[in-house]
Scaffold this motif. Structure first.
Motif, mmCIF file in Angstrom:
data_model
loop_
_atom_site.group_PDB
_atom_site.id
_atom_site.type_symbol
_atom_site.label_atom_id
_atom_site.label_comp_id
_atom_site.label_asym_id
_atom_site.label_seq_id
_atom_site.Cartn_x
_atom_site.Cartn_y
_atom_site.Cartn_z
ATOM 1 N N GLU A 140 0.820 -1.215 0.000
ATOM 2 C CA GLU A 140 0.000 0.000 0.000
ATOM 3 C C GLU A 140 0.856 1.268 0.000
ATOM 4 N N LYS A 141 1.965 1.197 0.750
ATOM 5 C CA LYS A 141 2.837 2.358 0.842
ATOM 6 C C LYS A 141 3.506 2.641 -0.496
ATOM 7 N N ASN A 142 3.828 1.576 -1.221
ATOM 8 C CA ASN A 142 4.516 1.752 -2.496
ATOM 9 C C ASN A 142 3.548 1.885 -3.664
ATOM 10 N N ALA A 143 2.259 1.982 -3.383
ATOM 11 C CA ALA A 143 1.290 2.112 -4.468
ATOM 12 C C ALA A 143 1.581 3.378 -5.271
ATOM 13 N N VAL A 144 1.315 3.289 -6.573
ATOM 14 C CA VAL A 144 1.660 4.402 -7.462
ATOM 15 C C VAL A 144 0.766 5.603 -7.193
ATOM 16 N N TYR A 145 -0.524 5.333 -7.008
ATOM 17 C CA TYR A 145 -1.501 6.396 -6.870
ATOM 18 C C TYR A 145 -1.466 6.914 -5.451
ATOM 19 N N GLU A 146 -1.338 8.225 -5.255
ATOM 20 C CA GLU A 146 -1.163 8.738 -3.903
ATOM 21 C C GLU A 146 -2.218 9.769 -3.536
ATOM 22 N N CYS A 147 -3.460 9.499 -3.930
ATOM 23 C CA CYS A 147 -4.556 10.395 -3.566
ATOM 24 C C CYS A 147 -5.460 9.764 -2.524
ATOM 25 N N GLY A 148 -5.045 8.652 -1.954
ATOM 26 C CA GLY A 148 -5.862 8.001 -0.946
ATOM 27 C C GLY A 148 -6.812 6.976 -1.519
ATOM 28 N N LEU A 149 -7.044 7.044 -2.816
ATOM 29 C CA LEU A 149 -7.962 6.080 -3.426
ATOM 30 C C LEU A 149 -7.157 4.933 -4.020
ATOM 31 N N GLU A 150 -7.826 3.794 -4.113
ATOM 32 C CA GLU A 150 -7.208 2.673 -4.796
ATOM 33 C C GLU A 150 -7.389 2.867 -6.301
#
Lengths: 124, 208
Positions: free
Chosen positions: A43-53
């Protein structure tokens, strides 16, 4: 002073430029090795960083018909590139140059009229 | 450090020699550069914005750098009502922040749901899902209250140990910095709270 080469300071300059950023990087590396452990996760390394999946695939196809909008955009875009210097130098231009410029505007406007007539400006 | 050492350090400081420990230096540095996440939820965010502007000037405390990305932020100011629709996003953003990370619950809504506590879609306090370091009461708290909360957080950071058993979470490899993100269930978020950070209080019933 007898200087063997006038460029030796470039070597010093390069060495400082290399060492100067490496010191804080090495210190940060040392700090995390000694004190602060890394905690990566999915989750921390997820590309999208707006809080949404992120949903779906980012590799999606665009309709090839969009090329028409690109062309219509170019008409106005190229026109602006030529019109701005024309407007800036307008007062000092001879009559011939103004007539030539109006002809150019006419040519570009014709393209827009053509696109309009074919219904490409309709939003579907 | 003994009392005599402390006195020697003070004497040296008076004559212009500064002695410190690595721990103090580390905490001094990071407590004076707490970068908040640029993240507003409701009316408290307006007060947060006011705090960052020239009249109140949060830059005096080194916290003017509101980061638009959670990767670069140290502090999450939960400024406003957290709805149940927003709560998963808040927790996910918190998870995406790098350690060490801190949370300020600003205002009555972020603490407990505030005036909207009875609402079906309002989370009754963000501390049900993520560990909150400083609670700032008020509806909304004035910018001075936010600055006071920030100073309290700085105080807390300065007292954290670099080594030893009671060192904070970000220095321990055995404690995860990730908190479970709630999901939408049939009638509430699931789970309704994270038992690792919050347990529901026992209701006091009189006359039974």
């Amino acid at each position: 002073m007898d200087n063997p080469s006038p460029y030796w300071f470039l070597v010093v300059f390069g060495a400082v430029a290399l060492v100067f950023p490496l010191i804080p990087l090495a210190l940060a590396r040392l700090w995390f090795l000694v004190f602060s452990p890394q905690k990566p996760s999915k989750e921390k390394n997820a590309v999208y960083e707006c809080g949404l999946e992120s949903k779906g695939d980012s590799w999606m196809q665009m309709k090839i018909h969009y090329y028409l909008y690109a062309i219509v955009f170019l008409i106005v875009d190229v026109e602006a590139v030529f019109l701005i210097p024309f407007a800036a130098a307008y007062a000092a231009l001879p009559v011939g140059a103004i007539v030539a410029m109006l002809f150019f505007v006419l040519l570009v406007a014709e393209g827009l009229v053509w696109a309009w007539g074919r219904g490409f400006l309709e939003w579907k | 450090m003994t009392e005599a050492d402390e006195k020697t350090i003070q004497d040296l400081r008076r004559s212009g020699i500064l002695l410190t420990t690595l721990e103090d230096l580390y905490n001094w540095g990071r407590s004076n550069s707490v970068w908040p996440l640029q993240f507003g939820l409701a009316c408290c965010a307006i007060e947060m914005i006011a705090a960052s502007m020239s009249r109140f000037d949060i830059a005096r405390f080194g916290s003017e750098v509101f980061r638009p990305s959670p990767r670069q932020a140290d502090l999450m100011i939960v400024s406003g009502t957290v709805t149940k629709k927003m709560a998963p996003q808040v927790v996910r953003l918190y998870n995406q922040m790098p350690e060490p990370k801190y949370v300020i619950a600003m205002g009555a809504c972020a603490i407990s749901g505030g005036p909207f506590k009875q609402g079906y879609n309002v989370l009754k306090g963000i501390d049900r899902y993520i560990p909150v370091d400083v609670h700032i009461p008020g509806c909304p708290p004035r910018p001075e209250a936010l600055l006071h909360g920030l100073m309290e957080l700085q105080e807390k950071i300065r007292e954290q140990n670099l080594t030893g058993e009671n060192r904070p979470r970000h220095l321990r490899s055995d404690v995860s910095g990730e908190f479970p993100v709630p999901e939408f269930g049939t009638c509430d978020l699931e789970p309704p709270s994270n038992p690792a950070v919050w347990t529901p209080p026992e209701p006091i019933r009189e006359g039974l």
